[in-house]
Design an enzyme around this catalytic site. Sequence first.
Site, short mmCIF file in Angstrom:
data_model
loop_
_atom_site.label_atom_id
_atom_site.label_comp_id
_atom_site.label_asym_id
_atom_site.label_seq_id
_atom_site.Cartn_x
_atom_site.Cartn_y
_atom_site.Cartn_z
N SER A 22 -2.68 -6.62 6.76
CA SER A 22 -3.16 -5.41 6.10
C SER A 22 -2.06 -4.64 5.38
O SER A 22 -2.35 -3.90 4.44
CB SER A 22 -3.82 -4.50 7.14
N ASP A 61 -2.00 6.22 8.21
CA ASP A 61 -2.98 6.23 9.29
C ASP A 61 -2.25 5.84 10.57
O ASP A 61 -1.02 5.95 10.62
CB ASP A 61 -4.19 5.33 8.96
N HIS A 80 -0.32 2.20 9.42
CA HIS A 80 0.29 1.85 8.15
C HIS A 80 1.10 2.99 7.55
O HIS A 80 0.65 4.13 7.56
CB HIS A 80 -0.81 1.43 7.16
#
Length: 279
Positions: free
Chosen positions: A38, A239, A242
């Site tokens: 991600s 978040d 990340h």
Amino acid sequence: MWRVMHMWFLLFTICCSEAKTINSDHPQLPCIFIFGDSLSDSGNNNRLRTTGKTNYPPYGIDFPSGQPTGRFTNGRTTVDFIAEHLGFKGFIPPFSDANTGVNISKGINYASGGAGIRTETGRMLTLYDNGARKVALFGLGFIGCTIAEISMYGASRSGCVDRINNAVLLFNEKLVSLVDELNGSFSDAKFTYLNTTAITPSQGFKVLNASCCQVNRLSGLCLANSIPCSNKSEYFFWDSFHPTEAVNVITGGRAYNAQEPSYAHPLDISQLASLSLPN
Ligand SMILES: *[C@@H]1O[C@H](CO)[C@@H](O)[C@H](O)[C@H]1NC(C)=O
Ligand SMILES: *[C@@H]1O[C@H](CO)[C@@H](O)[C@H](O)[C@H]1NC(C)=O
Ligand SMILES: *[C@@H]1O[C@H](CO)[C@@H](O)[C@H](O)[C@H]1NC(C)=O
Ligand SMILES: *[C@@H]1O[C@H](CO)[C@@H](O)[C@H](O)[C@H]1NC(C)=O
Ligand SMILES: *[C@@H]1O[C@H](CO)[C@@H](O)[C@H](O)[C@H]1NC(C)=O
């Protein structure tokens, strides 16, 4: 399951049959292929059946288009910045766009919050067979310092989850050995290791223990349409997992041009890109 996908791990393959001359009109390499999780996803998860989607605001609010793209941050990712340093105009398109008529002549980003290492290995071997000869492998970052892991397991005296970070260091040691081994066995290719724990900035951010956006406590991802912190450059975390774009720009810059010997082994991305290899 979801947490496993969030490893700070990124494989980055540079294909290079013939490097073009370096000038402002041409990238330093013909194309790049990106593998990873991600941290480097640029939208592949949007079309996957997964709960790990970030194609909603406030993700992307600082992206040039001002729109969410599926990137797991407020703006550009580390690989976006690396591609920019390499001279690519625009962004390397995600694999999920490859059949929509988008021009894939400069490469494809396969990274996905839902990707498995096994499928990536297969794709990489295919790329090698097709002429990919320059490969940068990124080590894991300190996963044990993410807000999500700390809130789940509690911090050790270091402030992070030591157990997880020790595993990260072990993994990275093995990755360095692998890079040396690959360099020995493929004399026509070049592999290099980027030391993620070293290049990720640990200073210069006022807030390390809270995310800039308001998160869903189960997923660790931003709540849809929530209002993020007003001063994003003061926050390390966007978040619960990340980093913010402010972190990514530094990480990308250091991967491209390593100012410290510990950042890269043996080459940084700029050196890897300019290397001439036997045909
Ligand atoms: C894709 O982009 C490349 C480089 O800009 C260009 O040479 C090529 O013609 C483009 N291909 C298509 C199908 O548009
Ligand atoms: C890479 O491997 C070659 C042998 O193929 C060796 O001569 C060279 O020293 C190695 N370089 C690095 C930096 O590991
Ligand atoms: C990565 O960098 C750190 C310094 O930040 C250093 O202690 C460590 O040995 C490096 N790791 C590798 C595998 O080179
Ligand atoms: C973050 O750390 C500061 C002190 O450095 C503390 O005042 C604050 O409550 C902490 N925030 C969270 C969310 O833990
Ligand atoms: C945001 O943070 C930066 C860096 O700490 C600082 O220079 C700037 O004044 C801050 N801006 C606001 C509006 O707080």
